[in-house]
Structure formats: C-alpha cells, structure tokens
Design a protein around this motif. Structure first.
Motif, short mmCIF file in Angstrom:
data_model
loop_
_atom_site.label_atom_id
_atom_site.label_comp_id
_atom_site.label_asym_id
_atom_site.label_seq_id
_atom_site.Cartn_x
_atom_site.Cartn_y
_atom_site.Cartn_z
N ASP A 109 -9.13 -12.27 -3.24
CA ASP A 109 -8.43 -11.99 -1.89
C ASP A 109 -9.11 -12.17 -0.59
N GLY B 242 -2.72 -4.80 -2.13
CA GLY B 242 -1.83 -4.07 -3.12
C GLY B 242 -1.21 -5.41 -4.07
N THR C 216 0.88 -1.37 -0.18
CA THR C 216 0.16 -0.08 -0.02
C THR C 216 0.74 1.38 0.17
N SER D 226 -3.33 -9.08 -10.47
CA SER D 226 -4.51 -8.98 -11.31
C SER D 226 -4.05 -8.15 -12.54
N THR E 123 -2.33 -8.54 -4.50
CA THR E 123 -3.61 -8.84 -5.39
C THR E 123 -3.83 -7.97 -6.60
N TRP E 124 -3.70 -6.63 -6.41
CA TRP E 124 -4.03 -5.62 -7.25
C TRP E 124 -3.11 -5.85 -8.48
N LYS F 279 -10.49 -2.11 -0.93
CA LYS F 279 -11.18 -2.88 -1.94
C LYS F 279 -10.12 -4.26 -1.91
N GLN G 255 -10.67 -8.86 -5.81
CA GLN G 255 -11.11 -8.47 -4.49
C GLN G 255 -11.83 -10.02 -3.79
N PHE H 121 -5.46 2.66 -6.98
CA PHE H 121 -5.57 1.43 -6.16
C PHE H 121 -6.27 2.16 -4.71
N TRP I 221 -11.36 -6.58 -11.39
CA TRP I 221 -11.06 -6.15 -10.11
C TRP I 221 -11.67 -6.69 -9.09
#
Length: 187
Positions: free
Chosen positions: A133, A75, A11, A81, A77-78, A72, A130, A68, A126
């Motif tokens: 995660d 970081g 993050t 993805s 995972t974001w 939700k 989520q 970001f 996205w």
C-alpha cells in the motif's frame, strides 16, 4: 468502468461491520465482490472454488473487521489481502492433496498438513499488504490506477487504455515501469 473506490469509505464500512451491522457487509460486497472474484479466479483458475473463497473471505472480513487498523493500511488493501491469502491457501492445500494422493497411496495423511497458515504467516501477509500500500502510494496517480485496474480489477491493457484514454503503448509502459518500481520498493 468508473473508479468509485475513492468515494467509498472502506474504513467506515469496516467499522460498521465490526459493530455487527449486516448491511455494511452487503455494501462492501456490492462494492468489491466482483473484483474480489476476479482476483481470486486469477489465482485458483476454478470458478466454483473462487466463489467459495470469496464467500469465505467475506465471512473472515466480517469476523475480523474489528482487527482492521486504518493506521496500518487502507481498508481496500486489507480486504484484498484476506481474499488473496485464502486463495493461496486453497492452492497450497489442493497441491498437497494431489501430492498426497500420488505419493502416499493407501496411507493416512496427517490432518495437520492441511491446516491454515500460522499467525506468523497472517502477520507477514498483513505487513506485506501494508508495504505494498505504501509503495503504491509512491506511484503517480495515473500509473497507480493502471496497476490497480490490471491487478485488482482484472482489466486487460486494452481495456485500461480505453478507460483512461491513454494510448495502449503508454499504458503498457506505465504498468511495466510501475511494476519495476514496486518491486524495488518492496525489497
């Protein structure tokens, strides 16, 4: 291979990327570049293409870091993805090009056929990230780590067993059962 991802503050690094700090992107690449390459390579099965996709993913992460939202999802995972989404798009585009070459000899193929996924698809990916995660967080720590080592780090069952000290059969059972639980959770 130690699991240092718990110590790395995704993050904070993404927030620094959003502020335009180039060394933050470099830190993120040092932390996850090899694993991103492994995940993308498993999808596209072409090292050159995988390297290009990881490069594109880093650019997209840099450009979209301000979007970001840690509320939700994580970081990590974001960023994975984004890389996965680009890899899947590359496969779709490659398959369309092959299909167009075979089915439409000598004809013009509309450029719109090769456009990236729509914003609706981005939102879907996205949201799926989520949900994944959240589902992963429901697994016991040792089982979640086994799944992440297998599907994010690209380790074999034997490598995971050696890393965790658990018997090979146990690792296989944990991964199999965890995947079933994830599938149930995702539906």
């Amino acid at each position: 291979m130690p699991d240092i991802s718990n110590e790395f503050d995704y993050t904070a690094v993404l927030a620094r990327c959003a502020r335009g700090e180039h060394d933050a992107l470099h830190q993120l690449y040092q932390q996850e570049g090899a694993r991103l390459l492994g995940v993308v390579l498993r999808i596209v099965k072409d090292r050159g293409m995988a390297e290009d996709i990881v490069h594109d993913a880093c650019l997209k992460i840099w450009q979209r870091a301000d979007s970001f939202d840690p509320q939700k999802g994580s970081g990590r995972t974001w960023i994975f993805s984004i890389a996965r989404h680009l890899a899947l798009n590359a496969i779709r585009q490659r398959d369309r090009e092959v299909s167009a070459d075979l089915d439409l000899p000598g004809e013009f193929v509309d450029e719109a056929t090769f456009q990236q996924a729509s914003p609706v698809q981005d939102t879907f990916d996205w949201q799926t990230g989520q949900r994944m995660d959240a589902c992963l967080q429901q697994l016991e720590t040792e089982r979640r780590n086994c799944v992440l080592h297998a599907y994010v780090d690209g380790l074999s069952h034997a490598e995971i067993a050696a890393h965790t000290g658990a018997p090979l059969g146990t690792v296989k059972a944990w991964i199999k059962r965890s995947l079933l639980r994830l599938r149930e959770c995702m539906t």
